[in-house]
Design a protein around this motif. Structure first.
Motif, mmCIF file in Angstrom:
data_model
loop_
_atom_site.group_PDB
_atom_site.id
_atom_site.type_symbol
_atom_site.label_atom_id
_atom_site.label_comp_id
_atom_site.label_asym_id
_atom_site.label_seq_id
_atom_site.Cartn_x
_atom_site.Cartn_y
_atom_site.Cartn_z
ATOM 1 N N PHE A 68 0.837 -1.187 0.000
ATOM 2 C CA PHE A 68 0.000 0.000 0.000
ATOM 3 C C PHE A 68 0.871 1.234 0.000
ATOM 4 C CE2 PHE A 68 0.309 -1.978 4.180
ATOM 5 C CZ PHE A 68 0.886 -0.990 4.948
ATOM 6 N N GLU A 69 0.283 2.317 -0.504
ATOM 7 C CA GLU A 69 0.984 3.599 -0.531
ATOM 8 C C GLU A 69 0.925 4.243 0.836
ATOM 9 O OE1 GLU A 69 -0.677 5.968 -3.685
ATOM 10 O OE2 GLU A 69 0.535 4.911 -5.184
ATOM 11 N N LEU A 70 1.914 5.079 1.084
ATOM 12 C CA LEU A 70 2.013 5.820 2.341
ATOM 13 C C LEU A 70 2.046 7.314 2.017
ATOM 14 C CD1 LEU A 70 4.753 3.536 3.892
ATOM 15 C CD2 LEU A 70 2.308 3.521 4.439
ATOM 16 N N PRO A 71 0.925 7.863 1.570
ATOM 17 C CA PRO A 71 0.920 9.281 1.191
ATOM 18 C C PRO A 71 1.270 10.157 2.381
ATOM 19 C CG PRO A 71 -1.318 8.385 1.191
ATOM 20 C CD PRO A 71 -0.387 7.250 1.477
ATOM 21 N N GLY A 72 2.061 11.166 2.121
ATOM 22 C CA GLY A 72 2.450 12.100 3.172
ATOM 23 C C GLY A 72 3.710 11.698 3.922
ATOM 24 N N LEU A 73 4.200 10.470 3.717
ATOM 25 C CA LEU A 73 5.433 10.041 4.377
ATOM 26 C C LEU A 73 6.606 10.771 3.741
ATOM 27 C CD1 LEU A 73 6.618 8.091 6.498
ATOM 28 C CD2 LEU A 73 6.927 6.447 4.634
ATOM 29 N N ARG A 74 7.416 11.388 4.571
ATOM 30 C CA ARG A 74 8.547 12.173 4.076
ATOM 31 C C ARG A 74 9.846 11.384 4.175
ATOM 32 N NH1 ARG A 74 6.597 15.830 8.149
ATOM 33 N NH2 ARG A 74 8.644 15.495 9.035
ATOM 34 N N ASP A 79 14.200 8.051 6.828
ATOM 35 C CA ASP A 79 15.581 8.059 7.290
ATOM 36 C C ASP A 79 15.645 7.839 8.798
ATOM 37 O OD1 ASP A 79 18.441 8.394 6.885
ATOM 38 O OD2 ASP A 79 18.208 10.325 7.896
ATOM 39 N N ASP A 80 14.734 8.447 9.556
ATOM 40 C CA ASP A 80 14.696 8.255 11.002
ATOM 41 C C ASP A 80 14.448 6.786 11.344
ATOM 42 O OD1 ASP A 80 14.479 9.225 13.839
ATOM 43 O OD2 ASP A 80 12.420 8.467 13.568
ATOM 44 N N PHE A 81 13.514 6.151 10.645
ATOM 45 C CA PHE A 81 13.237 4.733 10.857
ATOM 46 C C PHE A 81 14.499 3.905 10.588
ATOM 47 C CE2 PHE A 81 12.123 0.670 8.820
ATOM 48 C CZ PHE A 81 11.520 0.033 9.890
ATOM 49 N N ALA A 82 15.156 4.161 9.452
ATOM 50 C CA ALA A 82 16.361 3.417 9.094
ATOM 51 C C ALA A 82 17.473 3.648 10.114
ATOM 52 C CB ALA A 82 16.824 3.811 7.686
ATOM 53 N N GLU A 83 17.600 4.871 10.603
ATOM 54 C CA GLU A 83 18.624 5.185 11.608
ATOM 55 C C GLU A 83 18.360 4.431 12.910
ATOM 56 O OE1 GLU A 83 20.849 9.124 13.324
ATOM 57 O OE2 GLU A 83 18.676 9.259 12.999
ATOM 58 N N ALA A 99 7.593 2.382 12.615
ATOM 59 C CA ALA A 99 7.461 3.485 11.665
ATOM 60 C C ALA A 99 6.011 3.946 11.766
ATOM 61 C CB ALA A 99 7.800 3.039 10.253
ATOM 62 N N GLY A 100 5.740 4.742 12.780
ATOM 63 C CA GLY A 100 4.373 5.196 13.025
ATOM 64 C C GLY A 100 3.462 4.023 13.308
ATOM 65 N N ALA A 101 2.206 4.176 12.941
ATOM 66 C CA ALA A 101 1.220 3.114 13.160
ATOM 67 C C ALA A 101 1.188 2.119 12.013
ATOM 68 C CB ALA A 101 -0.161 3.744 13.340
ATOM 69 N N VAL A 102 2.032 2.330 11.002
ATOM 70 C CA VAL A 102 1.964 1.524 9.783
ATOM 71 C C VAL A 102 2.852 0.284 9.839
ATOM 72 C CG1 VAL A 102 2.377 1.567 7.305
ATOM 73 C CG2 VAL A 102 1.361 3.527 8.402
ATOM 74 N N LEU A 103 4.046 0.399 10.421
ATOM 75 C CA LEU A 103 4.999 -0.712 10.389
ATOM 76 C C LEU A 103 5.686 -0.868 11.737
ATOM 77 C CD1 LEU A 103 6.664 -2.878 8.839
ATOM 78 C CD2 LEU A 103 8.240 -1.031 8.202
ATOM 79 N N ARG A 104 5.739 -2.102 12.197
ATOM 80 C CA ARG A 104 6.516 -2.447 13.398
ATOM 81 C C ARG A 104 7.379 -3.647 13.039
ATOM 82 N NH1 ARG A 104 2.958 -4.659 17.272
ATOM 83 N NH2 ARG A 104 3.945 -6.680 17.183
ATOM 84 N N LEU A 105 8.683 -3.536 13.303
ATOM 85 C CA LEU A 105 9.622 -4.639 13.084
ATOM 86 C C LEU A 105 10.116 -5.130 14.436
ATOM 87 C CD1 LEU A 105 12.046 -3.588 10.185
ATOM 88 C CD2 LEU A 105 10.270 -5.325 10.130
ATOM 89 N N ASP A 106 9.874 -6.390 14.712
ATOM 90 C CA ASP A 106 10.425 -7.026 15.907
ATOM 91 C C ASP A 106 11.603 -7.858 15.434
ATOM 92 O OD1 ASP A 106 8.336 -6.026 17.530
ATOM 93 O OD2 ASP A 106 7.050 -7.712 16.987
ATOM 94 N N GLY A 107 12.797 -7.540 15.916
ATOM 95 C CA GLY A 107 14.000 -8.268 15.522
ATOM 96 C C GLY A 107 14.535 -9.088 16.669
ATOM 97 N N ARG A 108 15.002 -10.285 16.337
ATOM 98 C CA ARG A 108 15.652 -11.110 17.353
ATOM 99 C C ARG A 108 16.878 -11.772 16.723
ATOM 100 N NH1 ARG A 108 14.447 -16.320 16.209
ATOM 101 N NH2 ARG A 108 12.452 -16.752 15.232
ATOM 102 N N PRO A 109 17.972 -11.803 17.497
ATOM 103 C CA PRO A 109 19.199 -12.393 16.959
ATOM 104 C C PRO A 109 19.036 -13.890 16.699
ATOM 105 C CG PRO A 109 19.579 -11.376 19.123
ATOM 106 C CD PRO A 109 18.129 -11.328 18.857
ATOM 107 N N GLU A 110 19.682 -14.330 15.635
ATOM 108 C CA GLU A 110 19.748 -15.757 15.331
ATOM 109 C C GLU A 110 21.046 -16.002 14.582
ATOM 110 O OE1 GLU A 110 17.256 -18.603 12.523
ATOM 111 O OE2 GLU A 110 16.198 -18.123 14.388
#
Length: 155
Positions: A68-74, A79-83, A99-110
């Motif tokens: 889906f598109e994320l209109p208005g995302l700057r 860059d803040d999310f990537a940082e 990344a706001g209410a649109v994306l959540r990444l849960d990371g775990r080492p493996e």
């Protein structure tokens, strides 16, 4: 990072299960773009669009694929999310980056990398269900290099 879409893109995952954050930039002079525009009944310039709208694409073994598109995302927000993702990878251990209410990444080492569970909620229609998928193990060094290249493409 991927430049398949012609613009900045952050690819997290493998061949069939991935999350892609991309700002496509289609070239109206490209033969494929012209052909697609003709089939759609619009000019190549209309079909290509402004090239400044971010999109989030998810695919899980071709079964829960979508985007889906994320209109208005700057760019600054991306860059803040990537940082923040880079910083979390540098610390080690499990983490969550949103990344706001649109994306959540849960990371775990493996092993020598990370496995991610991505949770994406489309901004429209309101109340759309969250889609979740889990990636395979992504080598930390590869992901850090991709994040650095991605952030450089935003500059």
């Amino acid at each position: 990072m991927s430049d398949v879409m012609g613009g900045p893109a952050l690819f997290i995952g493998g061949d069939t299960t991935f999350v892609l954050l991309v700002r496509p930039e289609l070239d109206p002079a490209d033969a494929g773009v012209r052909a697609a525009a003709e089939r759609a009944g619009v000019t190549a310039e209309e079909f290509a669009g402004p090239g400044n709208v971010w999109a989030l694409v998810l695919d899980d073994d071709f079964e829960c694929d979508g985007g889906f598109e994320l209109p208005g995302l700057r760019d600054a927000e991306v860059d803040d999310f990537a940082e923040r993702l880079q910083a979390a990878l540098g610390v080690g251990g499990p983490f969550t980056v949103e990344a706001g209410a649109v994306l959540r990444l849960d990371g775990r080492p493996e092993g020598e990398g990370y496995v991610f569970t991505a949770h994406a909620t489309p901004p429209e229609p309101e109340g759309a269900p969250t889609v979740s998928l889990q990636t395979g193990t992504i080598p930390t060094a590869t992901l850090l290099a991709d994040l650095e290249a991605f952030r450089g493409s935003l500059a």
